[in-house]
Design an enzyme around this catalytic site. Structure first.
Site, mmCIF file in Angstrom:
data_model
loop_
_atom_site.group_PDB
_atom_site.id
_atom_site.type_symbol
_atom_site.label_atom_id
_atom_site.label_comp_id
_atom_site.label_asym_id
_atom_site.label_seq_id
_atom_site.Cartn_x
_atom_site.Cartn_y
_atom_site.Cartn_z
ATOM 1 C CG HIS A 1 -2.484 2.703 6.727
ATOM 2 N ND1 HIS A 1 -2.669 2.603 5.369
ATOM 3 C CD2 HIS A 1 -2.385 1.435 7.184
ATOM 4 C CE1 HIS A 1 -2.686 1.330 5.024
ATOM 5 N NE2 HIS A 1 -2.515 0.599 6.109
ATOM 6 C CB SER B 1 -0.935 0.017 1.220
ATOM 7 O OG SER B 1 -1.876 -1.025 1.138
ATOM 8 C CG ASP C 1 -4.307 0.147 -1.976
ATOM 9 O OD1 ASP C 1 -5.297 -0.579 -2.177
ATOM 10 O OD2 ASP C 1 -3.799 0.288 -0.843
ATOM 11 C CG HIS D 1 -4.076 -8.011 4.940
ATOM 12 N ND1 HIS D 1 -3.257 -8.692 4.073
ATOM 13 C CD2 HIS D 1 -3.903 -6.682 4.680
ATOM 14 C CE1 HIS D 1 -2.620 -7.815 3.303
ATOM 15 N NE2 HIS D 1 -2.993 -6.590 3.650
#
Length: 469
Positions: free
Chosen positions: A151, A90, A340, A303
């Site tokens: 992030h 990312s 992304d 994830h």
């Protein structure tokens, strides 16, 4: 029943054809506002599954449903690889779609000349984002995210770091600190000090080490992490010009109670999922014309192998897209929706029309004679063996929010996927988003539409004026 009539499909196709022909009249207005919605990890399979889920939540079969992004007239494909990675992360991708330059995985706001973890490779290789280009042109800018504001996804808008995980100086190695590299939270306050709206999480990186959290004072994991003992929220307030109103909020009710017409700068940070939590839709009601808007929890759900969480997050992001659409006009607002990267998430098994998206396939494996869910992962924590055989999913609650869909390869965390992702576009110059493009093309097209950054030859005097980020 209506689908049994061939005329139903012919009328539908003719209506779509008329819509397509109208697109020959291109919208070449200057974009006064730019909004970029980023579904972190929202690959094409996630978009399709979220569409079905949305329809089923509305008591339909699902497949015929439309996401808000489905209504956008232009679609492109974005190639997501990093300069050193076939399957990206990312950070490198955020640098591409925000800064217009492809980069190495794990690095944000720097060129591919920077090696991850090596502070001494950073100097002189910083690259600026479309948020900075807009701010330099006097525009209002903002960042809204369901992740930490430090992030990788939002941080490429303002930071330059050899490691996406350097959230505060408490997470940085000694050599990086000695080399003069700054943590990402500090850069949020210092690099572009007048970002009008910043909404997200991760406030512990803004406060001195061991400082109690304002909302969860008894929980050690939420205590401050800063070794330099700085209070960056205070520094953020102090950086504002006299007479400007800067508000810091940490709870949903504070956010929704704001009279935004009386606030010049807004910083909101809170923890998701508790009494003070809120999703991107609620945040969007405050910052509807500011972008990028990041739905980062789609990625987190995948994830963990928790498809139900990922897809509900995608539907929530789509709700925010609809809200923004109702509060802006495509005549002067360029809106993009993209991802992304993708994930190794899929669904199949010859499911019939209207099959619950989290349900079983109508068949059993012709190898181990066990049922399986339509949704599966290529790898991840859902790999389970019972007595040397694949787990029988009919013995577990596969509709539970925390169910981890079966995976082919055991991993503690499921991985990203490497395929192209979609870019949906509407508004001024949206037709520039077409074909198969490198991911770093995105901010250049947006900047062209808004007459900011490098490409201005086509812009008349006084063409700009709006909100961008």
């Amino acid at each position: 029943e209506r689908e049994k009539d061939p005329e139903y499909w012919r009328r539908q196709a003719q209506a779509a054809l008329r819509d397509a022909l109208r697109l020959q009249r291109l919208n070449t207005n200057v974009a006064k506002n730019l909004i970029l919605f980023l579904g972190d990890g929202m690959g094409v399979s996630t978009v399709t599954a979220a569409r079905i889920l949305k329809g089923q939540l509305q008591h339909g079969q699902g497949e015929e449903s439309q996401l808000e992004m489905d209504k956008f007239p232009y679609v492109a494909l974005s190639k997501t690889y990093n300069t050193n990675a076939q399957v990206p992360d990312s950070a490198g991708t955020a640098t591409a779609y925000l800064c217009g330059v492809k980069a190495n995985e794990g690095t944000v706001g720097v060129s591919a000349g920077v090696t991850r973890d090596q502070c001494n490779t950073t100097r002189g290789r910083e690259v600026t984002s479309i948020l900075r280009w807009a701010k330099d042109d006097g525009e209002s800018v903002g960042i809204v995210t369901t992740t930490r504001v430090t992030h990788a996804t939002p941080s490429a808008a303002y930071a330059h770091s050899a490691n996406r995980d350097w959230h505060s100086d408490g997470e940085m190695p000694a050599d990086a600190l000695q080399g003069g590299c700054r943590d990402i939270a500090r850069q949020l306050v210092e690099n572009i000090p007048d970002i009008e709206v910043i909404l997200g999480g991760g406030r512990k990186y803004m406060f001195p080490k061991n400082a109690s959290d304002v909302e969860y004072p008894g929980e050690d994991k939420h205590r401050g992490t800063r070794l330099d003992r700085r209070d960056l929220v205070r520094a953020w307030r102090d950086s504002k010009a006299p007479g400007k109103v800067a508000r810091y909020v940490w709870h949903r009710r504070e956010l929704l109670a704001l009279n935004v017409s009386q606030v010049d700068f807004l910083l909101g940070e809170w923890r998701r999922g508790r009494a003070g939590g809120t999703g991107v839709g609620a945040r969007g009601r405050v910052a509807t014309s500011l972008s990028p808007v990041s739905g980062g929890r789609i990625d987190h759900g995948h994830h963990e192998g928790k498809a139900k969480q990922a897809l509900h997050e995608a539907v929530e992001l789509d709700r925010a897209i609809g809200l923004a659409g109702r509060l802006t006009s495509p005549r002067d607002t360029l809106t993009l929706v993209t991802a992304d990267h993708s994930h190794v998430f899929t669904f199949g098994g010859y499911t019939p029309r209207g099959n619950p998206i989290f349900g079983l396939a109508p068949m059993q494996s012709d190898v181990d004679r066990k049922p399986f869910t339509a949704i599966l992962y290529g790898n991840g924590p859902g790999y389970k063996m019972v007595a040397g055989e694949r787990e029988n999913v009919s013995t577990v609650d596969f509709a539970h929010a925390n169910y981890q869909a079966q995976a082919a390869v055991p991993l503690r965390q499921e991985t990203h996927g490497g395929e192209d992702v979609a870019v949906f576009a509407k508004g001024p110059m949206a037709h520039l988003l077409h074909g198969v493009r490198e991911q770093n093309y995105i901010p250049h097209a947006m900047a062209y539409a808004a007459c900011i950054g490098a490409n201005r030859e086509h812009c008349g005097a006084g063409a700009r004026g709006g909100a961008v980020a």
